[in-house]
Scaffold this motif. Structure first.
Motif, PDB file in Angstrom:
ATOM      1  N   GLU A  32      -2.365 -51.936 101.193  1.00 27.61           N
ATOM      2  CA  GLU A  32      -1.167 -51.109 101.059  1.00 27.61           C
ATOM      3  C   GLU A  32      -1.421 -49.790 100.340  1.00 27.61           C
ATOM      4  O   GLU A  32      -0.495 -48.967 100.175  1.00 27.61           O
ATOM      5  CB  GLU A  32      -0.085 -51.889 100.313  1.00 27.61           C
ATOM      6  N   ALA A  33      -2.663 -49.581  99.877  1.00 33.72           N
ATOM      7  CA  ALA A  33      -2.969 -48.335  99.167  1.00 33.72           C
ATOM      8  C   ALA A  33      -2.759 -47.143 100.087  1.00 33.72           C
ATOM      9  O   ALA A  33      -3.100 -47.176 101.280  1.00 33.72           O
ATOM     10  CB  ALA A  33      -4.403 -48.377  98.668  1.00 33.72           C
ATOM     11  N   TYR A  34      -2.211 -46.076  99.526  1.00 36.79           N
ATOM     12  CA  TYR A  34      -1.972 -44.874 100.320  1.00 36.79           C
ATOM     13  C   TYR A  34      -2.190 -43.648  99.446  1.00 36.79           C
ATOM     14  O   TYR A  34      -2.454 -43.750  98.242  1.00 36.79           O
ATOM     15  CB  TYR A  34      -0.569 -44.894 100.926  1.00 36.79           C
ATOM     16  N   LEU A  48     -11.683 -40.877  92.394  1.00 38.83           N
ATOM     17  CA  LEU A  48     -10.886 -41.545  93.425  1.00 38.83           C
ATOM     18  C   LEU A  48      -9.492 -41.779  92.879  1.00 38.83           C
ATOM     19  O   LEU A  48      -9.341 -42.207  91.723  1.00 38.83           O
ATOM     20  CB  LEU A  48     -11.536 -42.884  93.815  1.00 38.83           C
ATOM     21  N   SER A  49      -8.496 -41.486  93.695  1.00 39.67           N
ATOM     22  CA  SER A  49      -7.114 -41.774  93.290  1.00 39.67           C
ATOM     23  C   SER A  49      -6.350 -42.322  94.491  1.00 39.67           C
ATOM     24  O   SER A  49      -6.652 -41.995  95.640  1.00 39.67           O
ATOM     25  CB  SER A  49      -6.428 -40.523  92.732  1.00 39.67           C
ATOM     26  N   PHE A  50      -5.371 -43.163  94.213  1.00 38.11           N
ATOM     27  CA  PHE A  50      -4.529 -43.715  95.271  1.00 38.11           C
ATOM     28  C   PHE A  50      -3.246 -44.267  94.645  1.00 38.11           C
ATOM     29  O   PHE A  50      -3.127 -44.356  93.409  1.00 38.11           O
ATOM     30  CB  PHE A  50      -5.272 -44.810  96.062  1.00 38.11           C
ATOM     31  N   ARG A  51      -2.333 -44.653  95.501  1.00 37.85           N
ATOM     32  CA  ARG A  51      -1.060 -45.191  95.035  1.00 37.85           C
ATOM     33  C   ARG A  51      -0.897 -46.623  95.530  1.00 37.85           C
ATOM     34  O   ARG A  51      -1.311 -46.951  96.652  1.00 37.85           O
ATOM     35  CB  ARG A  51       0.101 -44.335  95.530  1.00 37.85           C
ATOM     36  N   ILE A  52      -0.267 -47.433  94.704  1.00 38.82           N
ATOM     37  CA  ILE A  52       0.064 -48.817  95.048  1.00 38.82           C
ATOM     38  C   ILE A  52       1.585 -48.992  94.858  1.00 38.82           C
ATOM     39  O   ILE A  52       2.101 -48.794  93.746  1.00 38.82           O
ATOM     40  CB  ILE A  52      -0.690 -49.820  94.158  1.00 38.82           C
ATOM     41  N   TYR A 103       5.939 -46.575  92.348  1.00 35.58           N
ATOM     42  CA  TYR A 103       4.532 -46.888  92.638  1.00 35.58           C
ATOM     43  C   TYR A 103       3.666 -46.711  91.374  1.00 35.58           C
ATOM     44  O   TYR A 103       4.101 -46.135  90.374  1.00 35.58           O
ATOM     45  CB  TYR A 103       3.995 -46.010  93.752  1.00 35.58           C
ATOM     46  N   LYS A 104       2.481 -47.240  91.498  1.00 33.01           N
ATOM     47  CA  LYS A 104       1.464 -47.028  90.470  1.00 33.01           C
ATOM     48  C   LYS A 104       0.469 -45.991  90.977  1.00 33.01           C
ATOM     49  O   LYS A 104      -0.054 -46.105  92.082  1.00 33.01           O
ATOM     50  CB  LYS A 104       0.709 -48.323  90.162  1.00 33.01           C
ATOM     51  N   GLU A 105       0.234 -44.953  90.155  1.00 33.72           N
ATOM     52  CA  GLU A 105      -0.790 -43.947  90.463  1.00 33.72           C
ATOM     53  C   GLU A 105      -2.069 -44.403  89.777  1.00 33.72           C
ATOM     54  O   GLU A 105      -2.129 -44.476  88.544  1.00 33.72           O
ATOM     55  CB  GLU A 105      -0.366 -42.569  89.964  1.00 33.72           C
TER      56      GLU A 105
END
Length: 823
Positions: A32-34, A48-52, A103-105
């Motif tokens: 589900e990471a985006y 690296l960064s993504f949102r959950i 979301y979580k960043e």
């Protein structure tokens, strides 16, 4: 031929993200990471960064996302593209709530970031290779050394880390070796590779109309220079190996452009900046310098060979000196124990002769080195500014702003050749303006028709960029890629090749600079390192016993006092042969530079050829052992026996002398005493000599003056002497009978002796006079040898007439009387 398209690869470079524990065990797949954004940097830490999302829609219902609860700081993220994957560590989590979503960043950095959590303090080493240094600093971190370019293990550095992170130290060490850092998060290894061999050009081209969307070109002259001054460890410079003898590198190609000349030296195109005169002189000087460099290299090769010979000779000399030191130690031991040292002295003389011969060889080699140095000096003088430029050209050169100076310092390097190599690499990247180009290109990985280009878009790859409007037509190295997998753009940062050859450029300083604020390993600090090493060395010396066997201590006037493996030696400032030596619990004095100890004081006593004292105080003194001993004590002085009363020679405290025998050549003066059997071979003199028997070959009442009485063993004579020629001699055997001889002028003139057949005989070899006031009774004389030798006194009535004459007169008168007739 049309390119074949493999449509099954459409998602090949789409990242897949997994959550892992610290040991890399997968905890969950984060499908589900985006808003996945990845920034990869050449030789540095990637981001690296993504949102959950907090909630997921499952069967049209919002359900709590369990991964939102699983994910935590310091857990690991594995990102996989195609067959390649990399581990990151979660460094920050932000909880965000908006009108549209919650979301979580999640922010991550390369797994190597764990090394920033480990600290290094007080690390200091001397002359180590890249592999050795990396091995040291990675101990206990869980990371190890991967591959290290062989050239880095031929170089040596002396790093010092006062206080820094392990990661920061890795980057700083890489800078000192001009190395590119490569992290392997799978095996947790760190490798050093050369920057200029990262990747060859593989045909990646971009331009407007083909893949290129935006371009931003920057030319930076902040670090541009035409003259680079160079310094190494302990003030090392390049003056010894540059043709002109200068301590800098220089290149004026920027200001010369586009100056050209034909084969005859005629100017065909002028410089944008400087006059043809100066430009021509600089070009000619550069050509002359290049030619002279070849000659200089020949001289330097000769010098290196001679220096190697000298080093070899000095090593032999060092061995000889060590052997001499051993011989000197043997000599000290022999002297300290009063052993025969003749063989050791001979060995010392032979070794000193070897040393003198070796010193002569070294002197010859040094002379050859001086000759080469003279040739080098002549060559350098030929390249002096005064011999190659007019004053007008020098004035333009200095006033035109063409000399743009910078300084390169690397206190890790103590070799001129290596310093020149590193400085040249530094100069190559700053002698021209730097070009930094940021471009946005189409996300090739989302364009299935460009799948052949996919492998070419990577860090370290070569890319050609052509932008006509910006006058950009370069081939450069990709140093950073930023991909947002939700968009269709890749941001590419590239640098010109020259700028990127050495990591110590401003570019790599930007790459590495964000890692550590504690620049404890930068080259600027190495001057302080030497000072600290020196201070530490002094502290060690002060806090520990000084080993004078390896480092002699000298002091005193004109360094006449030395403490070394030979002990404490004090040498006379006026005569180096005279010295006092303290060693082996012995205080020794030598007058032949320590070859022999003529005098010494040991725990067992004093050894000396002579002792001079004004006064000597003490209760007991003993020289010798057992009965072979001389003693002075409260009983007196004794020789020959340890017990005073048994000593064959002794003098008690009352002055009484006891001796088994005595040989006396001088004079004995005594007021009294008793002598047993006394034999005098010379002369015995005394006021009064008493004895039951006095025997001697010559006994005299006076030794040199007269009159005197002598007793002679020769002839057993008693002489009563008026002088040496006139004396009375009592002879026990004169012609067979005892006699009293009267000598006049050395001859016997009269004698009195007794002969049994004749009785008492009075003999005179001259006249004999008998005189008595009451008369002479000769009635008992029955025999006179001759009446004519018997005289009357000259004062008598006879008038000195002989008895024969008187008798003749009497006879004549009697005859006359008889002839007279009777009355």
């Amino acid at each position: 031929m049309l390119q074949e398209i493999d449509y099954t690869r459409v998602n090949e470079y789409r990242p897949r993200i997994s959550l892992c524990d610290p040991l890399k065990k997968t905890l969950s797949i984060l499908k589900e990471a985006y808003e996945i954004n990845q920034v990869t940097k050449l030789g540095n830490i990637n981001n690296l960064s993504f949102r959950i999302p907090y909630n997921l829609e499952i069967q049209h219902k919002l359900v709590r996302n369990k991964n939102a609860d699983l994910i935590k700081e310091r857990l690991l993220i594995k990102i996989q593209k195609k067959t390649e994957f990399e581990y990151y560590v979660i460094t920050q989590i932000s909880d965000i709530m908006t009108d549209n979503e919650d979301y979580k960043e999640v922010t991550c950095e390369s797994l190597a970031m764990q090394l920033s959590w480990r600290n290094i303090r007080g690390y200091s080493e001397i002359s180590k290779t890249a592999t050795e240094i990396l091995t040291d600093i990675l101990v206990g971190t869980g990371w190890s050394v991967g591959s290290v370019d062989s050239s880095f293990n031929q170089m040596r550095r002396s790093p010092t880390v006062d206080d820094d992170t392990v990661l920061g130290t890795v980057f700083k060490v890489a800078e000192t070796f001009n190395a590119l850092v490569v992290f392997n998060s799978i095996n947790q290894t760190i490798s050093f590779t050369k920057i200029d061999v990262v990747a060859p050009y593989e045909g990646l081209n971009v331009s407007f109309g083909r893949l290129l969307k935006n371009a931003n070109k920057t030319e930076d002259m902040s670090e541009f220079c035409t003259r680079l001054k160079v310094f190494g460890k302990d003030g090392l410079t390049l003056s010894g190996i540059t043709a002109a003898g200068s301590n800098y590198l220089e290149n004026y190609s920027f200001y010369l452009f586009p100056f050209t000349q034909d084969v005859n030296g005629n100017v065909t195109k002028s410089s944008y900046y400087m006059s043809d005169s100066l430009a021509s002189a600089l070009v000619a000087y550069q050509k002359k310098s290049v030619a002279a460099s070849g000659t200089l290299q020949g001289y330097l090769a000769q010098k290196v060979a001679l220096q190697a010979t000298k080093t070899s000779q000095e090593n032999v000399l060092y061995g000889y000196k060590n052997e001499l030191a051993i011989i000197n130690d043997q000599l000290v031991v022999a002297n300290a124990n009063s052993q025969n040292n003749s063989t050791i002295i001979a060995n010392k003389a032979a070794k000193e002769a070897q040393i003198a011969a070796q010193n002569s060889l070294i002197a010859t080699t040094k002379s050859s080195i001086n000759a080469v140095d003279s040739n080098i000096l002549t060559l350098k003088n030929s390249l002096s500014i005064a011999n190659n430029f007019t004053q007008a050209q020098v004035n333009e050169w200095q006033r035109g702003g063409y000399i743009n100076e910078r300084t390169y310092t690397n206190d890790l390097v103590d070799n001129e050749t290596e310093l020149l190599k590193l400085a040249t690499a530094e100069f190559d990247k700053i002698r021209e303006p730097k070009i930094l180009l940021e471009i946005d290109i189409v996300d090739l990985f989302s364009v299935i028709t460009e799948q052949k280009m996919w492998p070419k878009v990577r860090l370290g790859a070569q890319i050609k960029v052509y932008v006509e409007k910006l006058d950009i037509n370069i081939k450069a190295t990709i140093i950073q890629l930023e991909q947002n997998y939700e968009s269709d753009t890749i941001k590419v940062t590239i640098s010109n090749v020259q700028e990127f050859k050495d990591e110590d450029t401003q570019l790599l300083k930007k790459l590495y600079g964000s890692i550590s604020a504690a620049n404890t390993l930068t080259t600027e600090k190495y001057g302080w390192r030497d000072a600290r090493v020196n201070v530490d060395a002094v502290n060690i010396k002060l806090s520990n016993p000084w080993d004078s066997s390896t480092v002699p201590v000298k002091g005193g006037y004109d360094e006449t006092i030395e403490i070394s493996h030979r002990g404490i030696i004090m040498t006379s400032p006026t005569d180096s042969n005279n010295m006092l030596i303290l060693n082996h619990a012995t205080l020794a004095i030598s007058n032949d530079s320590g070859l022999n100890w003529q005098n010494s004081i040991t725990p067992n006593g004093i050894n000396a050829t002579s002792i001079r004292v004004g006064e000597l105080f003490g209760i007991n003194a003993t020289i010798g052992t057992g009965n072979n001993v001389f003693k002075m004590n409260q009983s007196g002085i004794s020789l020959g026996n340890s017990t005073f009363s048994s000593a064959p020679f002794r003098v008690d405290m009352q002055g009484n002398l006891f001796s088994n025998s005595a040989n006396i050549t001088g004079t004995i003066n005594a007021t009294g005493g008793t002598l047993g059997n006394l034999t005098v071979t010379g002369t015995l003199s005394g006021g009064s000599i008493f004895g039951s028997q006095i025997v001697g070959s010559d006994i005299r009442t006076s030794n040199f003056s007269f009159p005197r009485v002598e007793l002679k063993s020769s002839g057993n004579l008693i002489n009563v002497m008026r002088d040496a020629s006139n004396y009375l001699s009592f002879d026990p055997y004169a012609s067979g009978a005892p006699a009293i001889n009267f000598l006049d002028s050395g001859s016997v003139m009269a004698s009195i002796k007794y002969v049994s057949s004749f009785g008492l005989m009075l003999a005179s070899f001259g006249k004999m006079t008998l005189q008595a006031s009451s008369g002479i009774d000769i009635s008992s004389i029955t025999n006179f040898p001759s009446w004519s030798n018997l005289f009357a006194s000259s004062g008598s009535s006879g008038g000195g007439r002989t008895l024969a004459t008187e008798l003749g007169i009497i006879n004549s008168r009697l005859a006359a009387l008889e002839a007279r007739p009777p009355i």
